[in-house]
Design an enzyme around this catalytic site. Structure first.
Site, mmCIF file in Angstrom:
data_model
loop_
_atom_site.group_PDB
_atom_site.id
_atom_site.type_symbol
_atom_site.label_atom_id
_atom_site.label_comp_id
_atom_site.label_asym_id
_atom_site.label_seq_id
_atom_site.Cartn_x
_atom_site.Cartn_y
_atom_site.Cartn_z
ATOM 1 N N SER A 35 0.842 -1.184 0.000
ATOM 2 C CA SER A 35 0.000 0.000 0.000
ATOM 3 C C SER A 35 0.882 1.241 0.000
ATOM 4 O O SER A 35 1.803 1.372 0.795
ATOM 5 C CB SER A 35 -0.915 -0.009 1.233
ATOM 6 O OG SER A 35 -1.694 1.161 1.274
ATOM 7 N N GLY A 36 0.592 2.136 -0.959
ATOM 8 C CA GLY A 36 1.369 3.364 -1.059
ATOM 9 C C GLY A 36 2.569 3.261 -1.970
ATOM 10 O O GLY A 36 3.361 4.206 -2.058
ATOM 11 N N THR A 40 -1.829 2.489 -8.111
ATOM 12 C CA THR A 40 -2.892 3.237 -8.791
ATOM 13 C C THR A 40 -2.321 4.149 -9.852
ATOM 14 O O THR A 40 -2.853 4.248 -10.978
ATOM 15 C CB THR A 40 -3.708 4.039 -7.766
ATOM 16 O OG1 THR A 40 -4.280 3.141 -6.806
ATOM 17 C CG2 THR A 40 -4.825 4.803 -8.455
ATOM 18 N N ASN A 85 -0.799 6.406 2.407
ATOM 19 C CA ASN A 85 -1.049 6.813 1.029
ATOM 20 C C ASN A 85 -2.195 7.815 1.015
ATOM 21 O O ASN A 85 -3.228 7.587 1.640
ATOM 22 C CB ASN A 85 -1.402 5.584 0.180
ATOM 23 C CG ASN A 85 -1.503 5.903 -1.290
ATOM 24 O OD1 ASN A 85 -1.277 7.033 -1.711
ATOM 25 N ND2 ASN A 85 -1.846 4.907 -2.075
ATOM 26 N N SER A 88 -5.229 5.936 -1.491
ATOM 27 C CA SER A 88 -5.162 4.486 -1.364
ATOM 28 C C SER A 88 -6.451 3.854 -1.908
ATOM 29 O O SER A 88 -7.555 4.264 -1.544
ATOM 30 C CB SER A 88 -4.980 4.089 0.103
ATOM 31 O OG SER A 88 -4.986 2.686 0.239
ATOM 32 N N SER A 89 -6.287 2.872 -2.789
ATOM 33 C CA SER A 89 -7.451 2.146 -3.317
ATOM 34 C C SER A 89 -8.012 1.252 -2.218
ATOM 35 O O SER A 89 -7.327 0.370 -1.714
ATOM 36 C CB SER A 89 -7.051 1.288 -4.527
ATOM 37 O OG SER A 89 -6.596 2.100 -5.577
ATOM 38 N N GLY A 311 -2.771 -3.221 -2.024
ATOM 39 C CA GLY A 311 -1.501 -3.843 -1.691
ATOM 40 C C GLY A 311 -1.507 -4.416 -0.284
ATOM 41 O O GLY A 311 -2.429 -4.211 0.515
ATOM 42 N N GLU A 313 -1.042 -4.894 3.469
ATOM 43 C CA GLU A 313 -1.157 -3.866 4.520
ATOM 44 C C GLU A 313 -0.835 -4.454 5.893
ATOM 45 O O GLU A 313 -1.312 -5.546 6.235
ATOM 46 C CB GLU A 313 -2.571 -3.273 4.542
ATOM 47 C CG GLU A 313 -2.910 -2.483 3.284
ATOM 48 C CD GLU A 313 -4.274 -1.840 3.353
ATOM 49 O OE1 GLU A 313 -4.557 -0.963 2.526
ATOM 50 O OE2 GLU A 313 -5.077 -2.212 4.253
#
Length: 952
Positions: A35-36, A40, A85, A88-89, A311, A313
């Site tokens: 994540s981050g 994306t 992020n 973040s998605s 991603g 986490e």
């Protein structure tokens, strides 16, 4: 293909795009990382590359705009700021882009996975809710906010109070809202649909402000105006919504019970409705995007997939959402292992290539720990959710500790080491993921997995006037009693379907590496980067790639692409594909260590060798271009020919048109003739008119033609062909004429003897037909002139010489004469000449009677079948007085012969049965009695009369 640095994403996209357009192989680009780490942004760059690479036709530009503008909308509703992020998605996204045969995008389809809807009602410290809430409050004008009953102050809304101050310096919510509105227009959302979307978003904020108090264990709404705002925005009855927030209806086997909710349960119902409304809105939005992105034509299309999913986490507090997200990453890592580390090494062994196995960590054991049937964490969680009684998160944790404590990758509080126990509470468990150990707090696991929304709230939502909520909360959803799958099971099934999709495509990988945890550019933390490279399995993959072969293709595909490089394989090679590929590599001079020939594929080690081969192919294209020019010139010449042919066809067309008109005129004339014929046929039996005159003439002619072919050929054939009414009289005349002609023809063909026979038969018919019963038996047999025996014929010769004096004997036969007195039978012979009738003794041929024919007065016979012949002689005849009584076997024949000579047919008298008198000598009269019986006889009766018995 593997890339560690995100800056190479354009190269990955280009390679995938070329494979799709040039080799017609379905592609998928898997973007993964923590994540981050920039997943994306990487997916955006892939879409931008596709948009920049493809053509600029109006239809293509529209599709590209929709593909690009789908991102702002999905990010606004599905992304949020987290501690790692700013964008973040919070959902997984897989997008299929469809390309036509020219390589231009013509449509797309999006699949979404597990929106983190719990973020709607709660956020971790220093995090935000979904972007759209802040964008709406910052970017909407005052008129829209008033219509939605909203205020710009973020502190007004309870669902924002768990995180931080909503406004962030690095995020421009106002500008992004304008981008979202523009994107909604591009993807063809109508104004009404946009209004309904923002009404739902606003209603979620108002739901968060619906507070509750409790009186005597019953929840009471604290702010009725918030309920009223929600009901106005969604278009439902305020009283029903009010009651649905504070009461629950349960249908237990037909018994419907409504009970009030406690404050805690009312808050749970409110939050469940907020999450459900927002989650279904997001699903509807994805479906609506897919409708807009559908290709206009149904032709065959190649597809490139882009996977941008959350991603891995690890937070200070990890809950159900992190468990699902990390499970998803485990599945993707397993796919990576299956398609690269495992499958590639297995492919070398299968193809018979020498290979030294490279060890790697296979995380299938972790995936099985989570998703295995009846034993995995998801199965245990579902089982606990369905267990009777009051299951809790702690009972779920206890069940896991009991069933999974022996698993190497599951760590309970009791199993943990001393250091880990210090950081774990008793409500937590730890999973050893491929990317690291993650501690999960079970608080809320069962509620989030159940994803329960009370029936009362679903019923209210199904009755709203908001077009979107009415669609996403169908009435069938309220009526069904089937328990839906749990959230974890739905997510697991979706992931398995995604894996099937990805396994059927050729994968390319973009591995996003997060350089540091502080979201700062230009700073690389070696520890963090090394950890990511290690758990992603990149080092093992590099070792496999270095030791292995960078390029491999089936012989058929390699031969099809590069067959133009050697004379032996161009333009078509009819031998085995492997031998054709061997001819190509030998012709190009591949070094021995640079390639291997497997069982079904060719393997090329160095990219330089492949590049040289591709360069040779590109150079060969000039030769192929010459061939194409030749074909094109031939095509142009053919077009000229086709124009000339078209001109000739035009001339022929007009000629045929002229001929067709002439033919039509003839047909018209023929139709009129046929019509007249039909009218004549209908009126053929009436009077002769102008209408039927021609038909009647034709009928006459056809009748005569038909008659000429079917005339009877035999005289005795009385049949005659049928005739039309108009030919009735002619038919009768012709029949008579034909019969006469047949008779004449028959007569002319007869001999004299036959003519004589017919004359006698005709004479016999005129005398005896229908008068004497024995006549029919005489018709068939021919009449003969002599019925004497051979001895009698000799005696007759003597008699003829001595007594006839030249008379010709015309008929001779034996007879029986009955005396005048006593009726004694005497055997006699009858001789007929042209002047006399002689009765002779049958044995000596002595003359007994000599009668001149002219003195015969009558020839008397009966009507019966007897053979009696009475010759009446005039009484004045002196030589022979009295009548002669004779029995003649062939009486018809004898009388006919006599009449033929005398020409006196009237002298034949045919008497009915009864009594016949005859003359005796001296003028006396004798009697003959005629009767019928079974025994025919002629003899003297008891009465003294001559008795003649004939058969009846």
């Amino acid at each position: 293909m593997l890339l560690i640095c995100a800056c190479f994403r354009f190269a990955v996209s280009d390679t995938a795009y070329r494979s799709l357009t040039e080799e017609n192989r379905g592609q998928c680009i898997l973007i993964s990382g923590e994540s981050g780490s920039g997943k994306t942004e990487a997916s955006k760059k892939v879409l931008q590359f596709i948009a920049a690479t493809t053509g600029h036709k109006a239809q293509v530009e529209t599709v590209k705009d929709k593909l690009l503008q789908s991102n702002p909308v999905l990010e606004a509703f599905g992304n949020a700021k987290t501690n790692r992020n700013d964008n973040s998605s919070r959902f997984g996204k897989y997008m299929d882009i469809s390309f036509d045969s020219l390589g231009s995008p013509v449509g797309g389809n999006i699949l979404n996975y597990l929106l983190e809807k719990s973020r709607v009602i709660h956020q971790n410290p220093r995090e935000r809710n979904f972007h759209i809430f802040y964008q709406l409050l910052a970017g909407a004008d005052d008129e829209m906010l008033t219509k939605l009953h909203l205020k710009r102050n973020l502190d007004t809304y309870f669902y924002f109070t768990h995180g931080i101050e909503g406004r962030v310096n690095t995020i421009d919510d106002h500008q992004q809202f304008q981008q979202v509105r523009k994107a909604m227009t591009v993807i063809e959302l109508t104004e009404q649909e946009q209004e309904d979307i923002f009404a739902i978003v606003a209603s979620v904020l108002h739901m968060g402000n619906v507070g509750f108090t409790e009186e005597e264990g019953k929840a009471q709404i604290l702010k009725p105006e918030c309920v009223e705002a929600v009901s106005k925005l969604l278009g439902c009855t305020t009283s029903k919504l009010d009651r649905a927030f504070t009461h629950r209806t349960i249908d237990a086997k037909g018994d419907v019970v409504t009970s009030p909710l406690t404050r805690e349960m009312a808050i749970y119902a409110r939050d469940a409705l907020a999450k459900a409304v927002y989650d279904r809105l997001f699903t509807w939005l994805v479906t609506r995007l897919n409708t807009s992105l559908q290709p206009k034509q149904s032709q065959k299309k190649e597809v490139m997939g882009i996977l941008d999913i959350y991603g891995f986490e690890i937070f200070q507090r990890n809950s159900f959402e992190q468990f699902c997200i990390n499970f998803c990453n485990e599945k993707l890592q397993q796919l990576f292992i299956e398609l690269t580390l495992k499958s590639e090494q297995e492919e070398y062994q299968k193809e018979g290539i020498e290979w030294e196995h490279v060890e790697y960590f296979n995380n299938k054991v972790i995936c099985d720990l989570i998703e295995q049937k009846h034993k995995g964490i998801i199965s245990l969680m579902d089982e606990e959710c369905l267990r009777p009684g009051e299951p809790t998160d702690k009972s779920f944790l206890a069940k896991m500790n009991e069933n999974l404590s022996s698993h190497d990758h599951y760590i309970s509080h009791r199993k943990a080491g001393k250091d880990l126990q210090k950081s774990m509470s008793r409500e937590e468990f730890c999973l050893k993921h491929y990317a690291g150990d993650v501690i999960y707090n079970v608080d809320g696991f069962l509620d989030k997995n159940n994803d329960l929304l009370f029936r009362d709230l679903r019923e209210v939502m199904s009755e709203t006037t908001n077009s979107i909520t009415k669609e996403v909360f169908p009435v069938s959803d309220v009526m069904t009693k089937k328990r839906p799958d749990t959230a974890a099971t739905q997510f697991k099934n979706s992931l398995n379907q995604l894996m099937e999709i990805l396994m059927n495509k050729e994968p390319s990988y973009i591995r996003c590496i997060k350089p540091n945890d502080d979201q700062r550019s230009g700073i690389f933390d070696d520890r963090i980067v090394t950890h990511q490279v290690k758990y992603l399995g990149l080092m093992e993959n590099l070792r496999v790639r270095r030791a292995g072969f960078a390029y491999r293709r089936p012989y058929e595909m390699f031969l099809q692409r590069y067959k133009c490089l050697t004379p032996n394989t161009w333009p078509n090679y009819h031998g085995p594909p492997k031998q054709g590929v061997q001819d190509i590599v030998c012709h190009l001079g591949f070094e021995k260590d640079e390639y291997r020939m497997g069982n079904t594929k060719i393997f090329i080690r160095s990219p330089r060798t492949l590049f040289d081969t591709e360069d040779a192919f590109q150079a060969k294209k000039h030769y192929i271009a010459t061939i194409i020019q030749k074909i094109w010139k031939g095509r142009l010449q053919r077009l000229r020919y086709l124009k000339m042919r078209e001109a000739a066809i035009t001339i022929e067309k007009w000629s045929r048109r002229f001929l067709a008109r002439k033919q039509a005129e003839r047909r018209y004339k023929a139709v009129n003739i046929i019509r007249s014929f039909i009218k004549g046929f209908i009126t053929r039996n009436g009077q002769v008119t102008d209408m039927n005159k021609a038909f009647l003439e034709l009928a006459k002619a056809q009748y005569l033609i038909r008659l000429s072919k079917n005339l009877p050929t035999k005289l005795l054939d009385t049949s005659w062909p049928s005739h039309p009414v108009v030919c009735r009289e002619a038919s009768a005349l012709l029949h008579k004429l034909h019969q006469s002609w047949l008779s004449r023809k028959y007569r002319l063909a007869l001999s004299q003897e036959q003519k004589r026979q017919f004359q006698l038969k005709v004479l016999a018919e005129s005398i005896f037909k229908d008068k004497k019963k024995s006549y029919p038996q005489s018709v068939g047999p021919q009449f003969v002139d002599d019925r004497l025996t051979e001895e009698q014929k000799a005696l007759r010769q003597t008699f003829q010489q001595n007594h006839l004096n030249g008379d010709k004997i015309l008929y001779s036969t034996s007879v029986i004469k009955y005396d005048r007195h006593g009726y004694k039978p005497r055997e006699r012979a009858l001789l007929l000449t042209n002047k006399h009738l002689y009765i002779l003794d049958g044995k000596t041929f002595k003359l007994k009677h000599n009668l001149r024919l002219e003195i015969l007065q009558e020839l008397v016979v009966t009507t019966e079948s007897d053979n009696l012949l009475l010759l009446r002689i005039p009484t004045e005849y002196k030589k022979d007085k009295g009548d002669l009584i004779l029995e003649v076997d062939h009486i018809i024949e004898a009388i006919t012969k006599i009449v033929d000579v005398t020409k006196k047919s009237q002298s034949v008298k045919i008497m009915e049965p009864g009594t016949i008198s005859h003359n005796l000598i001296g003028g006396k009269q004798g009697v003959i009695d005629i009767t019928t019986g079974t025994n025919p006889v002629i003899a003297k009766g008891k009465s003294g009369h001559l008795l003649v018995v004939a058969t009846p």
